[in-house]
Design a protein around this motif. Structure first.
Motif, PDB file in Angstrom:
ATOM      1  N   ASN A 122      26.780  -1.047  10.658  1.00 36.28           N
ATOM      2  CA  ASN A 122      27.014  -1.179  12.233  1.00 36.28           C
ATOM      3  C   ASN A 122      27.731  -1.553  13.341  1.00 36.28           C
ATOM      4  OD1 ASN A 122      25.085   1.692  12.299  1.00 36.28           O
ATOM      5  ND2 ASN A 122      23.452   0.568  13.430  1.00 36.28           N
ATOM      6  N   VAL A 123      27.996  -2.802  12.966  1.00 35.90           N
ATOM      7  CA  VAL A 123      29.615  -4.112  13.582  1.00 35.90           C
ATOM      8  C   VAL A 123      30.586  -3.861  12.569  1.00 35.90           C
ATOM      9  CG1 VAL A 123      29.350  -6.538  13.663  1.00 35.90           C
ATOM     10  CG2 VAL A 123      27.602  -5.106  15.275  1.00 35.90           C
ATOM     11  N   VAL A 124      29.800  -4.243  11.403  1.00 35.98           N
ATOM     12  CA  VAL A 124      31.431  -3.738   9.612  1.00 35.98           C
ATOM     13  C   VAL A 124      31.785  -2.385  10.266  1.00 35.98           C
ATOM     14  CG1 VAL A 124      31.182  -3.753   7.605  1.00 35.98           C
ATOM     15  CG2 VAL A 124      30.010  -5.144   8.347  1.00 35.98           C
ATOM     16  N   LYS A 125      30.887  -1.087  10.868  1.00 35.00           N
ATOM     17  CA  LYS A 125      32.140   0.357  10.681  1.00 35.00           C
ATOM     18  C   LYS A 125      33.114   0.853  11.585  1.00 35.00           C
ATOM     19  CE  LYS A 125      28.253   2.873  11.251  1.00 35.00           C
ATOM     20  NZ  LYS A 125      27.574   4.333  11.147  1.00 35.00           N
ATOM     21  N   LEU A 155      17.893  -2.095  18.698  1.00 34.24           N
ATOM     22  CA  LEU A 155      17.745  -1.161  19.850  1.00 34.24           C
ATOM     23  C   LEU A 155      18.375  -1.171  20.906  1.00 34.24           C
ATOM     24  CD1 LEU A 155      13.917  -3.322  19.863  1.00 34.24           C
ATOM     25  CD2 LEU A 155      14.394  -0.560  18.414  1.00 34.24           C
ATOM     26  N   MET A 156      19.228  -2.421  20.954  1.00 35.99           N
ATOM     27  CA  MET A 156      20.273  -1.742  22.187  1.00 35.99           C
ATOM     28  C   MET A 156      20.884  -0.208  21.971  1.00 35.99           C
ATOM     29  SD  MET A 156      21.043  -5.003  23.366  1.00 35.99           S
ATOM     30  CE  MET A 156      19.768  -6.644  23.392  1.00 35.99           C
ATOM     31  N   GLN A 157      21.500  -0.270  21.320  1.00 37.48           N
ATOM     32  CA  GLN A 157      22.175   1.008  20.520  1.00 37.48           C
ATOM     33  C   GLN A 157      21.946   1.598  20.659  1.00 37.48           C
ATOM     34  OE1 GLN A 157      23.737   0.708  15.989  1.00 37.48           O
ATOM     35  NE2 GLN A 157      24.902   2.284  16.970  1.00 37.48           N
ATOM     36  N   SER A 212      29.331 -10.837  22.883  1.00 33.00           N
ATOM     37  CA  SER A 212      28.552 -11.458  23.423  1.00 33.00           C
ATOM     38  C   SER A 212      27.832 -12.944  21.955  1.00 33.00           C
ATOM     39  CB  SER A 212      27.102 -10.473  23.141  1.00 33.00           C
ATOM     40  OG  SER A 212      26.662 -10.135  24.660  1.00 33.00           O
ATOM     41  N   GLU A 213      27.888 -12.743  21.035  1.00 33.09           N
ATOM     42  CA  GLU A 213      28.352 -13.475  19.665  1.00 33.09           C
ATOM     43  C   GLU A 213      29.098 -14.488  19.460  1.00 33.09           C
ATOM     44  OE1 GLU A 213      29.576 -10.997  16.732  1.00 33.09           O
ATOM     45  OE2 GLU A 213      27.285 -10.692  15.892  1.00 33.09           O
ATOM     46  N   SER A 214      30.248 -14.640  20.985  1.00 29.88           N
ATOM     47  CA  SER A 214      31.126 -15.499  20.530  1.00 29.88           C
ATOM     48  C   SER A 214      30.558 -16.771  21.925  1.00 29.88           C
ATOM     49  CB  SER A 214      32.783 -14.746  21.003  1.00 29.88           C
ATOM     50  OG  SER A 214      33.216 -13.770  20.038  1.00 29.88           O
ATOM     51  N   LYS A 263      32.809   0.344  23.098  1.00 29.11           N
ATOM     52  CA  LYS A 263      32.042  -0.423  24.329  1.00 29.11           C
ATOM     53  C   LYS A 263      31.234  -1.076  23.503  1.00 29.11           C
ATOM     54  CE  LYS A 263      31.917  -1.174  29.369  1.00 29.11           C
ATOM     55  NZ  LYS A 263      32.658  -0.392  30.355  1.00 29.11           N
ATOM     56  N   PHE A 264      30.057  -0.664  23.329  1.00 28.00           N
ATOM     57  CA  PHE A 264      28.994  -1.490  22.841  1.00 28.00           C
ATOM     58  C   PHE A 264      29.258  -2.586  22.204  1.00 28.00           C
ATOM     59  CE2 PHE A 264      25.752  -1.840  20.369  1.00 28.00           C
ATOM     60  CZ  PHE A 264      24.276  -2.734  21.270  1.00 28.00           C
ATOM     61  N   PHE A 265      29.759  -2.053  20.937  1.00 23.47           N
ATOM     62  CA  PHE A 265      30.419  -3.402  19.294  1.00 23.47           C
ATOM     63  C   PHE A 265      31.052  -4.227  20.407  1.00 23.47           C
ATOM     64  CE2 PHE A 265      28.593  -0.236  17.091  1.00 23.47           C
ATOM     65  CZ  PHE A 265      26.997  -0.967  17.071  1.00 23.47           C
TER      66      PHE A 265
END
Length: 182
Positions: free
Chosen positions: A127-130, A27-29, A50-52, A42-44
């Motif tokens: 999307n993160v993997v890409k 949703l944020m994306q 944030s994951e870290s 920048k988003f990723f």
């Protein structure tokens, strides 16, 4: 985007985030990247940070984006407005929990929501993997360039799922791997 609009955006994200932080990322994306507020890279990068950091990823992202655009006050407000819908829903559910627990419509709705949430998580993961693994102009001929990242991706999944290694240890191992070998 004004602070009020950013808070409204995060209220919307918090309201429709059923299934956890990875759904919030999707949703944020849509709300931040697809509407041109920030670029995908920048988003990723924000997602990775944030994951870290300790805590739920959706809350961490809301705080990060709020601070990025409006300082500490922005971080506090975006975090509050992300959590507010859940707080409201929990208060309502607590009031009517005994009636909802046996309602067949509620049971049916939740059984239908589960696969939808799984799909949203799959989209966020892709999307993160890409961004994290695939270069911008990826082609089969450039496969050798991403082999180290793919190898560590597979090793990370194996360490998490088979060896049951703590996620923080895998993140630290990934940082070490990146510093030493890339």
């Amino acid at each position: 985007m004004t602070l009020i609009k950013l808070c409204a955006t995060f209220f919307y994200i918090g309201l429709f985030t059923i299934g956890g932080g990875m759904v919030a990322i999707t949703l944020m994306q849509q709300e931040l990247v697809d509407k041109g507020l920030i670029d995908a890279e920048k988003f990723f990068n924000m997602v990775a940070i944030s994951e870290s950091t300790p805590g739920p990823i959706g809350i961490n992202m809301a705080t990060y984006v709020g601070i990025e655009f409006y300082g500490v006050l922005g971080g506090i407000l975006t975090t509050f407005f992300t959590v507010l819908p859940s707080l409201i829903v929990i208060i309502i559910i607590a009031r009517f929990i005994q009636k909802l627990d046996t309602n067949p419509y509620v049971k049916s709705a939740f059984s239908t929501v589960k696969p939808v949430v799984a799909g949203l998580i799959a989209v966020a993961t892709w999307n993160v993997v890409k961004i994290a693994i695939l270069p911008e102009n990826f082609s089969i001929s450039s496969f050798a360039e991403i082999l180290p990242q793919l190898l560590f991706f597979v090793i990370g999944i194996l360490l998490l799922s088979i060896k049951k290694m703590h996620p923080i240890a895998v993140v630290l191992l990934g940082a070490f791997f990146g510093i030493v070998f890339l």
